[in-house]
Motif scaffolding. Structure first.
Motif: not given
Length: 160
Positions: A8-12, A31-35, A64-67
């Motif tokens: 998922v993008t914009g996950a923050g 997997m949560g992804v955000d800038s 899990a998350t990552m930038i």
């Protein structure tokens, strides 16, 4: 491993964070992804690393998350690789990263804001498709592969 896996993008925060929480509650690994970085062309702050960490910790071990910025193809490819390394495959992607460039008419939007909006909202979705769909095709459980792009009401209802 039978647990379905999503990126998922914009996950923050916002819709992205809610999507991560909903998927995790439904038994998905995510997997949560955000800038997690502000853009000077966007008139409000972006999600922070602390907010993304909250999404991670609320996931109960299935998140899990990552930038990664959706404008950065290499970063998105790394996110896909990290997803497969961690969870074994990728079944679905939700492209929820998005921004609003300003409150006025589009003709008053300066060039930097216009580039940021198109870069995140349009090119970002294309980059996310390119980075994730081949892996979904290669690794998803039969009949489970999905790509969902989130859009605002402005996509179907014209605004000034």
């Amino acid at each position: 491993m039978n647990q379905p896996v999503a990126l998922v993008t914009g996950a923050g925060r916002g819709i992205g964070a809610a999507t991560v929480a909903g998927l995790a509650a439904d038994g998905w690994a995510v997997m949560g992804v955000d800038s997690c970085a502000d853009d000077p062309a966007i008139p409000y702050p972006m999600a922070t690393r602390a907010q993304l960490d909250e999404v991670d910790s609320a996931g109960g071990g299935s998140v899990a998350t990552m930038i990664a910025d959706v404008r950065d193809e290499v970063a998105l490819e790394a996110a896909v690789e990290a997803t497969v390394e961690r969870f074994g495959r990728l079944d679905a992607t939700v492209a929820a990263a998005g921004v609003v460039g300003g409150a006025g008419p589009v003709w008053e939007l300066d060039n930097d804001a216009w580039r940021a909006v198109l870069g995140i909202n349009l090119r970002g979705v294309h980059n996310t498709i390119r980075a994730t769909v081949p892996t979904i095709i290669d690794t998803a459980s039969a009949g489970r592969g999905r790509f969902v792009a989130v859009a605002s009401a402005a996509g179907s209802l014209g605004l000034r």
